[in-house]
Design a protein around this motif. Structure first.
Motif, PDB file in Angstrom:
ATOM      1  N   THR A 160      23.385  20.524 132.412  1.00 30.77           N
ATOM      2  CA  THR A 160      22.865  21.876 132.515  1.00 30.77           C
ATOM      3  C   THR A 160      21.564  21.801 133.299  1.00 30.77           C
ATOM      4  O   THR A 160      20.605  21.143 132.876  1.00 30.77           O
ATOM      5  N   VAL A 161      21.567  22.428 134.468  1.00 27.09           N
ATOM      6  CA  VAL A 161      20.423  22.408 135.373  1.00 27.09           C
ATOM      7  C   VAL A 161      19.787  23.785 135.362  1.00 27.09           C
ATOM      8  O   VAL A 161      20.457  24.790 135.645  1.00 27.09           O
ATOM      9  N   THR A 162      18.507  23.863 135.010  1.00 27.63           N
ATOM     10  CA  THR A 162      17.789  25.125 134.904  1.00 27.63           C
ATOM     11  C   THR A 162      16.607  25.109 135.862  1.00 27.63           C
ATOM     12  O   THR A 162      15.761  24.215 135.792  1.00 27.63           O
ATOM     13  N   VAL A 163      16.555  26.090 136.756  1.00 25.07           N
ATOM     14  CA  VAL A 163      15.452  26.215 137.704  1.00 25.07           C
ATOM     15  C   VAL A 163      14.584  27.393 137.285  1.00 25.07           C
ATOM     16  O   VAL A 163      15.096  28.507 137.096  1.00 25.07           O
ATOM     17  N   HIS A 164      13.289  27.167 137.161  1.00 29.45           N
ATOM     18  CA  HIS A 164      12.373  28.177 136.631  1.00 29.45           C
ATOM     19  C   HIS A 164      11.698  28.972 137.749  1.00 29.45           C
ATOM     20  O   HIS A 164      11.436  28.451 138.838  1.00 29.45           O
ATOM     21  N   GLN A 165      11.402  30.230 137.437  1.00 30.05           N
ATOM     22  CA  GLN A 165      10.594  31.053 138.333  1.00 30.05           C
ATOM     23  C   GLN A 165       9.166  30.517 138.309  1.00 30.05           C
ATOM     24  O   GLN A 165       8.543  30.413 137.246  1.00 30.05           O
ATOM     25  N   PRO A 167       5.224  30.003 140.785  1.00 34.23           N
ATOM     26  CA  PRO A 167       4.486  30.389 141.986  1.00 34.23           C
ATOM     27  C   PRO A 167       4.938  29.568 143.186  1.00 34.23           C
ATOM     28  O   PRO A 167       5.682  28.586 143.045  1.00 34.23           O
ATOM     29  N   THR A 168       4.476  29.928 144.363  1.00 24.59           N
ATOM     30  CA  THR A 168       4.952  29.298 145.591  1.00 24.59           C
ATOM     31  C   THR A 168       4.461  27.871 145.780  1.00 24.59           C
ATOM     32  O   THR A 168       4.942  27.171 146.675  1.00 24.59           O
ATOM     33  N   ASP A 169       3.518  27.402 144.950  1.00 22.26           N
ATOM     34  CA  ASP A 169       2.950  26.069 145.180  1.00 22.26           C
ATOM     35  C   ASP A 169       3.742  24.941 144.524  1.00 22.26           C
ATOM     36  O   ASP A 169       3.443  23.769 144.759  1.00 22.26           O
ATOM     37  N   HIS A 170       4.747  25.260 143.679  1.00 20.13           N
ATOM     38  CA  HIS A 170       5.538  24.189 143.076  1.00 20.13           C
ATOM     39  C   HIS A 170       6.910  24.689 142.634  1.00 20.13           C
ATOM     40  O   HIS A 170       7.108  25.884 142.426  1.00 20.13           O
ATOM     41  N   PHE A 171       7.843  23.751 142.516  1.00 21.04           N
ATOM     42  CA  PHE A 171       9.152  23.995 141.926  1.00 21.04           C
ATOM     43  C   PHE A 171       9.208  23.272 140.583  1.00 21.04           C
ATOM     44  O   PHE A 171       8.597  22.217 140.400  1.00 21.04           O
ATOM     45  N   LEU A 172       9.985  23.838 139.657  1.00 19.79           N
ATOM     46  CA  LEU A 172      10.110  23.260 138.324  1.00 19.79           C
ATOM     47  C   LEU A 172      11.556  23.438 137.861  1.00 19.79           C
ATOM     48  O   LEU A 172      12.068  24.554 137.837  1.00 19.79           O
ATOM     49  N   PHE A 173      12.212  22.319 137.510  1.00 17.15           N
ATOM     50  CA  PHE A 173      13.575  22.445 136.997  1.00 17.15           C
ATOM     51  C   PHE A 173      13.855  21.384 135.939  1.00 17.15           C
ATOM     52  O   PHE A 173      13.183  20.346 135.879  1.00 17.15           O
ATOM     53  N   ASP A 174      14.828  21.662 135.091  1.00 12.35           N
ATOM     54  CA  ASP A 174      15.219  20.790 133.990  1.00 12.35           C
ATOM     55  C   ASP A 174      16.666  20.346 134.161  1.00 12.35           C
ATOM     56  O   ASP A 174      17.503  21.108 134.672  1.00 12.35           O
ATOM     57  N   ILE A 175      16.951  19.144 133.695  1.00 11.48           N
ATOM     58  CA  ILE A 175      18.325  18.668 133.589  1.00 11.48           C
ATOM     59  C   ILE A 175      18.554  18.182 132.167  1.00 11.48           C
ATOM     60  O   ILE A 175      17.780  17.372 131.647  1.00 11.48           O
ATOM     61  N   VAL A 176      19.611  18.689 131.549  1.00 11.19           N
ATOM     62  CA  VAL A 176      20.047  18.202 130.243  1.00 11.19           C
ATOM     63  C   VAL A 176      21.435  17.604 130.420  1.00 11.19           C
ATOM     64  O   VAL A 176      22.370  18.295 130.826  1.00 11.19           O
ATOM     65  N   SER A 177      21.548  16.313 130.158  1.00  6.74           N
ATOM     66  CA  SER A 177      22.823  15.601 130.230  1.00  6.74           C
ATOM     67  C   SER A 177      23.339  15.381 128.809  1.00  6.74           C
ATOM     68  O   SER A 177      22.608  14.891 127.947  1.00  6.74           O
ATOM     69  N   VAL A 178      24.610  15.745 128.585  1.00  9.84           N
ATOM     70  CA  VAL A 178      25.253  15.505 127.292  1.00  9.84           C
ATOM     71  C   VAL A 178      26.506  14.674 127.556  1.00  9.84           C
ATOM     72  O   VAL A 178      27.428  15.129 128.236  1.00  9.84           O
ATOM     73  N   GLN A 179      26.533  13.452 127.031  1.00 12.79           N
ATOM     74  CA  GLN A 179      27.666  12.557 127.234  1.00 12.79           C
ATOM     75  C   GLN A 179      28.408  12.347 125.916  1.00 12.79           C
ATOM     76  O   GLN A 179      27.792  12.194 124.859  1.00 12.79           O
ATOM     77  N   GLN A 180      29.750  12.338 126.011  1.00 11.86           N
ATOM     78  CA  GLN A 180      30.606  12.123 124.855  1.00 11.86           C
ATOM     79  C   GLN A 180      31.768  11.220 125.246  1.00 11.86           C
ATOM     80  O   GLN A 180      32.256  11.278 126.380  1.00 11.86           O
ATOM     81  N   CYS A 181      32.218  10.417 124.319  1.00  7.71           N
ATOM     82  CA  CYS A 181      33.383   9.575 124.578  1.00  7.71           C
ATOM     83  C   CYS A 181      34.605  10.443 124.834  1.00  7.71           C
ATOM     84  O   CYS A 181      34.812  11.464 124.170  1.00  7.71           O
ATOM     85  N   SER A 297      20.352  13.521 126.956  1.00  9.24           N
ATOM     86  CA  SER A 297      19.176  13.130 127.739  1.00  9.24           C
ATOM     87  C   SER A 297      18.585  14.375 128.374  1.00  9.24           C
ATOM     88  O   SER A 297      19.308  15.166 128.981  1.00  9.24           O
ATOM     89  N   ARG A 298      17.267  14.533 128.259  1.00  8.01           N
ATOM     90  CA  ARG A 298      16.591  15.724 128.765  1.00  8.01           C
ATOM     91  C   ARG A 298      15.412  15.309 129.643  1.00  8.01           C
ATOM     92  O   ARG A 298      14.580  14.502 129.230  1.00  8.01           O
ATOM     93  N   TYR A 299      15.333  15.908 130.847  1.00  6.01           N
ATOM     94  CA  TYR A 299      14.265  15.575 131.781  1.00  6.01           C
ATOM     95  C   TYR A 299      13.801  16.839 132.502  1.00  6.01           C
ATOM     96  O   TYR A 299      14.586  17.758 132.733  1.00  6.01           O
ATOM     97  N   ARG A 300      12.520  16.859 132.856  1.00  7.24           N
ATOM     98  CA  ARG A 300      11.954  17.958 133.645  1.00  7.24           C
ATOM     99  C   ARG A 300      11.373  17.383 134.943  1.00  7.24           C
ATOM    100  O   ARG A 300      10.790  16.292 134.944  1.00  7.24           O
ATOM    101  N   TYR A 301      11.511  18.167 136.027  1.00 10.69           N
ATOM    102  CA  TYR A 301      11.079  17.747 137.357  1.00 10.69           C
ATOM    103  C   TYR A 301      10.086  18.765 137.920  1.00 10.69           C
ATOM    104  O   TYR A 301      10.375  19.963 137.958  1.00 10.69           O
ATOM    105  N   LEU A 302       8.937  18.263 138.346  1.00  9.60           N
ATOM    106  CA  LEU A 302       7.875  19.072 138.936  1.00  9.60           C
ATOM    107  C   LEU A 302       7.699  18.611 140.377  1.00  9.60           C
ATOM    108  O   LEU A 302       7.391  17.438 140.622  1.00  9.60           O
ATOM    109  N   VAL A 303       7.897  19.507 141.345  1.00 10.61           N
ATOM    110  CA  VAL A 303       7.865  19.143 142.762  1.00 10.61           C
ATOM    111  C   VAL A 303       6.819  19.994 143.469  1.00 10.61           C
ATOM    112  O   VAL A 303       6.795  21.220 143.314  1.00 10.61           O
ATOM    113  N   THR A 304       5.948  19.346 144.250  1.00  7.45           N
ATOM    114  CA  THR A 304       4.897  20.061 144.969  1.00  7.45           C
ATOM    115  C   THR A 304       4.830  19.587 146.425  1.00  7.45           C
ATOM    116  O   THR A 304       5.458  18.601 146.803  1.00  7.45           O
ATOM    117  N   SER A 305       4.033  20.284 147.202  1.00  3.88           N
ATOM    118  CA  SER A 305       3.735  19.871 148.583  1.00  3.88           C
ATOM    119  C   SER A 305       2.290  19.424 148.694  1.00  3.88           C
ATOM    120  O   SER A 305       1.581  19.731 149.656  1.00  3.88           O
TER     121      SER A 305
END
Length: 325
Positions: A160-165, A167-181, A297-305
Motif C-alpha cells: 500500500t503506497v500512500t502519497v501525501h499532500q 508543500p512544493t519543497d518536498h515529497f512524502l510517501f509511505d509504503i506498507v508491505s504485508v507478506q503472507q505464506c 513492514s512499514r517505511y516512510r520516504y522524504l524527498v527534497t531538492s
C-alpha cells in the motif's frame, strides 16, 4: 533528470490508456496498463511498475522484473532512483527482495536474479483511492520458487503506497508491505548481511571500488545516529538519509523505519561504494515467515531538492514515530 526527460514523462502519460484515475487538490493518481503514476503540483512524484520494462541493451532478459517503484522524482524533477544499473542489474530502484532463503527444503534467492532461484512479479491492482490530503494504491505481488519445471508461489505480498499532500519543497510517501505464506510451508530467512526493503540511487552516484573520498556533489549518507556510509553499515538507526547532486541539482532523501517493524530499529546495509542501502532485519539472525501470520513492514520516504538537513529530517521522524505507535 534533464528537462527533456520530464517532457517525455508527460508525453508518455498523454498517450497511455488510462483505466482509472483519482484526483483532488493538487494530487493526481493515474493507472495505465503498464504503470501507476502519482503527480503533485503538476510534477511527477513516483511511478509504480506493473509490467516489466524492457531491459537495457546487452542486459540478459532474466533481469526483467515488475512490482517495484521507478522513478522516484525530486520536487525539481530529477530521477532519484536508478533501475537496471550496469554494475548490479538486479537492483530495481525502490524494491523489496529476500536473499538467503529456504522454502520446502530448497535454497531460494529473490534478490540475485541471475541465480534463477526465485522470482517476484506484480499480480494485480487491489484498489486506487483518494483520502483527505493524500492518494493511495494497493497492489499484489507474488514471490515464486521453482517446483520441478514450473514456478509456484511461496509468498503473497501487498504494497500500500500512500502519497501525501505536501508543500512544493518536498515529497512524502509511505509504503506498507504485508507478506503472507502462499501455502502451509514457511519461508526461512538465514542470517545474512543484506536483503529486505531497498533503494538504489541514480547512476551518477556510483563510485569506484574502495574509493572512500567524497567530493562536492557526490553521494553522502547520514544515519539518525550521525554515521556515514562506512560507519553506519549494520548499525540500527531510525532513519537513513542520502544526498548529492544530480544534473548539478542538490537532492536528498530520507527513509524512516517504523518503530513497529520487526526488530526495529532494523539493521541497515549501506554499501561502501554503490548508491544503495536496505533495511535488513536478518543481520540480527535467522527468522521465518510462518503460515497464517503476516509479516508487516512499514517505511516512510522524504524527498527534497536540497542537501540533507538533519534537523528537518528528525522533525519529520518525530511526527512519523508518533503516528506509528
Amino acid at each position: 533528470m534533464k528537462q527533456t526527460s520530464i517532457a517525455l514523462f508527460f508525453l508518455l502519460s498523454s498517450f497511455s490508456v488510462t483505466t482509472q484515475a483519482t484526483a483532488g487538490d493538487d494530487l493526481k493518481l493515474t493507472e495505465t496498463d503498464d504503470t501507476i503514476r502519482v503527480m503533485l503540483h503538476g510534477k511527477p512524484v513516483l511511478q509504480y511498475i506493473k509490467k516489466a520494462q524492457p531491459v537495457p541493451e546487452g542486459t540478459p532478459e532474466y533481469f526483467k522484473r515488475s512490482g517495484y517503484i521507478h522513478p522516484v522524482y525530486t520536487p525539481t524533477g530529477q530521477e532519484l532512483t536508478g533501475d537496471y544499473p550496469a554494475d548490479h542489474a538486479h537492483q530495481h530502484a525502490l524494491f523489496f527482495a529476500w536473499v538467503k532463503s529456504k522454502f520446502n527444503g530448497q535454497k531460494v534467492d529473490f534478490w540475485n536474479q541471475a541465480k534463477d532461484l526465485g522470482r517476484i512479479e506484480f499480480r494485480e491492482v487491489v484498489n486506487l483511492r483518494r483520502e483527505e490530503r493524500k492518494v493511495a494504491f494497493t497492489v499484489k505481488h507474488a514471490f515464486m520458487v521453482k517446483d520441478g519445471d514450473k514456478w509456484i508461489d511461496a509468498l503473497h505480498e501487498t504494497w500500500t503506497v500512500t502519497v501525501h499532500q505536501t508543500p512544493t519543497d518536498h515529497f512524502l510517501f509511505d509504503i506498507v508491505s504485508v507478506q503472507q505464506c502462499a501455502s502451509d510451508k514457511p519461508l526461512g530467512l538465514a542470517e545474512y548481511h543484506y536483503g529486505g526493503m531497498a533503494i538504489r540511487g541514480n547512476y551518477q552516484w556510483l563510485k569506484d571500488k574502495e574509493d572512500h573520498s567524497i567530493d562536492p556533489g557526490e553521494l553522502k549518507f547520514l544515519t539518525s545516529e550521525g554515521y556515514d556510509r562506512w560507519e553506519g553499515n549494520h548499525t540500527r538507526p531510525n532513519w537513513v538519509a542520502f544526498s548529492g547532486k544530480i544534473d548539478d541539482q542538490d537532492v536528498s532523501a530520507a527513509v524512516f523505519c517504523s518503530p513497529e517493524n520487526f526488530r526495529a530499529p532494523q539493521p541497515v546495509r549501506i554499501h561502501p561504494n554503490k548508491p544503495y542501502f536496505c533495511f535488513a532485519p536478518m543481520v540480527e539472525g535467522a527468522f521465518k515467515i510462518e503460515p497464517g501470520k503476516q509479516y508487516v513492514s512499514r517505511y516512510r520516504y522524504l524527498v527534497t531538492s536540497n542537501a540533507t538537513e538533519a534537523n528537518m529530517i528528525q522533525k519529520h521522524w518525530n511526527e512519523y514515530a508518533k503516528l506509528e505507535k
